[in-house]
Write an enzyme that holds these catalytic residues in place. Sequence first.
Site, PDB file in Angstrom:
ATOM      1  CD  GLU A   1       8.162 -11.669  -5.893  1.00 31.66           C
ATOM      2  OE1 GLU A   1       8.678 -12.605  -5.277  1.00 31.66           O
ATOM      3  OE2 GLU A   1       7.595 -11.783  -6.985  1.00 31.66           O
TER       4      GLU A   1
ATOM      5  CD  GLN B   1      31.150   1.560 -19.728  1.00 30.44           C
ATOM      6  OE1 GLN B   1      30.085   2.020 -19.351  1.00 30.44           O
ATOM      7  NE2 GLN B   1      32.190   2.315 -19.999  1.00 30.44           N
TER       8      GLN B   1
ATOM      9  CD  GLU C   1      -2.628  -1.274   2.614  1.00 33.20           C
ATOM     10  OE1 GLU C   1      -2.549  -0.316   3.423  1.00 33.20           O
ATOM     11  OE2 GLU C   1      -3.333  -2.277   2.788  1.00 33.20           O
TER      12      GLU C   1
HETATM   13  C1  LIG Z   1       6.972  -2.122 -10.505  1.00 29.22           C
HETATM   14  C2  LIG Z   1       6.549  -2.615  -9.169  1.00 29.22           C
HETATM   15  C3  LIG Z   1       5.784  -3.759  -9.075  1.00 29.22           C
HETATM   16  C4  LIG Z   1       5.343  -4.220  -7.826  1.00 29.22           C
HETATM   17  N1  LIG Z   1       4.492  -5.282  -7.749  1.00 29.22           N
HETATM   18  C5  LIG Z   1       3.901  -5.578  -6.565  1.00 29.22           C
HETATM   19  C6  LIG Z   1       2.837  -6.547  -6.481  1.00 29.22           C
HETATM   20  O1  LIG Z   1       2.462  -7.179  -7.477  1.00 29.22           O
HETATM   21  N2  LIG Z   1       2.230  -6.735  -5.281  1.00 29.22           N
HETATM   22  C7  LIG Z   1       2.612  -6.074  -4.155  1.00 29.22           C
HETATM   23  O2  LIG Z   1       2.031  -6.306  -3.103  1.00 29.22           O
HETATM   24  N3  LIG Z   1       3.634  -5.173  -4.188  1.00 29.22           N
HETATM   25  C8  LIG Z   1       4.270  -4.904  -5.365  1.00 29.22           C
HETATM   26  N4  LIG Z   1       5.257  -3.956  -5.422  1.00 29.22           N
HETATM   27  C9  LIG Z   1       5.673  -3.271  -4.194  1.00 29.22           C
HETATM   28  C10 LIG Z   1       7.099  -3.592  -3.776  1.00 29.22           C
HETATM   29  O3  LIG Z   1       7.183  -4.865  -3.214  1.00 29.22           O
HETATM   30  C11 LIG Z   1       7.538  -2.460  -2.826  1.00 29.22           C
HETATM   31  O4  LIG Z   1       7.772  -1.329  -3.638  1.00 29.22           O
HETATM   32  C12 LIG Z   1       8.764  -2.811  -2.021  1.00 29.22           C
HETATM   33  O5  LIG Z   1       8.479  -3.819  -1.083  1.00 29.22           O
HETATM   34  C13 LIG Z   1       9.337  -1.586  -1.301  1.00 29.22           C
HETATM   35  O6  LIG Z   1       8.352  -0.874  -0.650  1.00 29.22           O
HETATM   36  P1  LIG Z   1       8.277   0.741  -0.849  1.00 29.22           P
HETATM   37  O7  LIG Z   1       8.267   0.988  -2.301  1.00 29.22           O
HETATM   38  O8  LIG Z   1       7.134   1.233  -0.064  1.00 29.22           O
HETATM   39  O9  LIG Z   1       9.632   1.268  -0.274  1.00 29.22           O
HETATM   40  P2  LIG Z   1       9.954   1.598   1.271  1.00 29.22           P
HETATM   41  O10 LIG Z   1       9.554   0.463   2.136  1.00 29.22           O
HETATM   42  O11 LIG Z   1       9.426   2.933   1.601  1.00 29.22           O
HETATM   43  O12 LIG Z   1      11.540   1.648   1.218  1.00 29.22           O
HETATM   44  C14 LIG Z   1      12.258   2.779   0.747  1.00 29.22           C
HETATM   45  C15 LIG Z   1      13.744   2.508   0.980  1.00 29.22           C
HETATM   46  O13 LIG Z   1      14.002   2.325   2.376  1.00 29.22           O
HETATM   47  C16 LIG Z   1      14.629   1.074   2.596  1.00 29.22           C
HETATM   48  N5  LIG Z   1      14.164   0.510   3.873  1.00 29.22           N
HETATM   49  C17 LIG Z   1      12.893   0.444   4.349  1.00 29.22           C
HETATM   50  N6  LIG Z   1      12.876  -0.151   5.525  1.00 29.22           N
HETATM   51  C18 LIG Z   1      14.146  -0.491   5.832  1.00 29.22           C
HETATM   52  C19 LIG Z   1      14.788  -1.135   6.928  1.00 29.22           C
HETATM   53  N7  LIG Z   1      14.089  -1.601   7.975  1.00 29.22           N
HETATM   54  N8  LIG Z   1      16.131  -1.290   6.887  1.00 29.22           N
HETATM   55  C20 LIG Z   1      16.844  -0.852   5.826  1.00 29.22           C
HETATM   56  N9  LIG Z   1      16.305  -0.240   4.751  1.00 29.22           N
HETATM   57  C21 LIG Z   1      14.972  -0.063   4.753  1.00 29.22           C
HETATM   58  C22 LIG Z   1      14.205   0.201   1.411  1.00 29.22           C
HETATM   59  O14 LIG Z   1      15.113  -0.876   1.206  1.00 29.22           O
HETATM   60  C23 LIG Z   1      14.232   1.226   0.294  1.00 29.22           C
HETATM   61  O15 LIG Z   1      15.537   1.378  -0.176  1.00 29.22           O
HETATM   62  C24 LIG Z   1       5.729  -3.515  -6.667  1.00 29.22           C
HETATM   63  C25 LIG Z   1       6.529  -2.374  -6.766  1.00 29.22           C
HETATM   64  C26 LIG Z   1       6.916  -1.914  -7.994  1.00 29.22           C
HETATM   65  C27 LIG Z   1       7.703  -0.629  -8.057  1.00 29.22           C
END
Ligand SMILES: Cc1cc2nc3c(=O)[nH]c(=O)nc-3n(C[C@H](O)[C@H](O)[C@H](O)COP(=O)(O)OP(=O)(O)OC[C@H]3O[C@@H](n4cnc5c(N)ncnc54)[C@H](O)[C@@H]3O)c2cc1C
Length: 419
Positions: free
Chosen positions: A366, A339, A128
Amino acid sequence: MPHDIHFSPLCNELAAKAREIADKHVRPLASKYDKLQEYNFDAARAVAAAGLFKTFIPKEYGGSGAGLLALARVTEELAKADSGFGVAFAVNALGSFPILVGGTEAQKQRWLPSVARGEKMVAFCLSEKFAGSDASGLAVRAVEDGDHWVISGEKKWTTNGGVADIYSVFCVTDPNSKSRRISAIVVEKGTPGFSVKKVENKMGIRCVPVVETHFDNVRVPKANLIGERPGMGFKHAMQTLDLARPGVAAQAVGAAQGALDLANVYANRRQQFGVPISNHQMVQKMLADMAMKTDAARWLVYAAAAGVESGSPMTSKMAAMAKCFATDVAMEVATDAVQVFGGYGFMEDYPIAKYFRDAKILQIYEGTNQIQRMVIARHLIKEVADLEHLQAYIPQETQQTYTGAAAITQTRSTASTAS
Ligand SMILES: Cc1cc2nc3c(=O)[nH]c(=O)nc-3n(C[C@H](O)[C@H](O)[C@H](O)COP(=O)(O)OP(=O)(O)OC[C@H]3O[C@@H](n4cnc5c(N)ncnc54)[C@H](O)[C@@H]3O)c2cc1C
């Protein structure tokens, strides 16, 4: 990691079919669908006709029971031609796994055979806007109303959204519970109140739709709640991700191999200083490193798929290691492939730029690779208990640091094990 990776004749047969479809229906059209941001239905039909959707479904539910190693091989072949199509295929497994790991017998019989036949596509709705890495922070709510659950809220980043017929949706069913807060509920396309709103404009994997899914008082029968009782959703989500991560890792291996193959061909063709650039040692180093990394990733992924399949207690660690390593490799290999192509690599006129754009998401979805490293490190900390016999070999005057390790263990229990 298990060392007995066994490819069954069925696994080899499915991988060969996937390669054939990739060469005929996926690679030649990859650029077109990338530009149009449209789904390659022709290739999906070929995948269905070849029985490849049966790969991840057990025989008793209309599948071939070929298993996770075969799923990895098939995904790799498709992703080698087009990483976007690789995920368009593999996300059907991701969406089906909650039903497989948590569903009742009746639910498996109800939904999985049509997935196996390729008649219905599946999507996985966990993330979400305010709950990404921390999947325990979901807000989409499902409330009981007579014989129904009524769902409201929005999901972000639903891959295959709009194309899929079956959506495994993770909802808060008991906001007051700590451990049993979330349940997975199946929502079928066409259910009143369910809609696809924003279709994302992505950097890569542009042939597969990623959308926002909206739930405006969506009423579904109670029989759609996955499992016998509410509250099992978070567990089912984590089990699902363990099963699915070797698949996304395999997508990365395919993407890396696809980029390497193109770079290899180009390096043998392109001449500079009177010889093919593959004669220059620094280009050779790049190609050799790309090949080593890709093969290392491939065998780690196969070992993880075989290990996860066998129900190893190390499942989460193996799945996370394969996902993290292979997807980092895909990004590195795609970068070096650009590259090798020099200026031509930077041009959208040639497919290699697409491999580069497609690779980035592998390190994010994932579960980001930061989260994978957290999962691996937590396992390592637990494993210290089995390494007591090595205590004698560390500097005794540092014994105090053991309290530090205990402190780390405590901190980790407060952090979520997110997707
Ligand atoms: C193209 C695409 C397809 C997707 N498909 C699906 C799908 O089919 N179903 C679904 O449910 N989801 C899906 N996702 C969601 C995806 O799994 C999430 O984007 C991902 O888990 C990261 O969550 P976020 O984008 O909210 O990033 P955030 O959780 O906000 O993270 C932002 C940054 O902070 C870092 N971070 C966060 N918490 C920590 C921690 N505790 N320690 C260290 N670093 C941390 C992360 O590694 C990242 O670098 C998709 C996303 C994209 C972009």
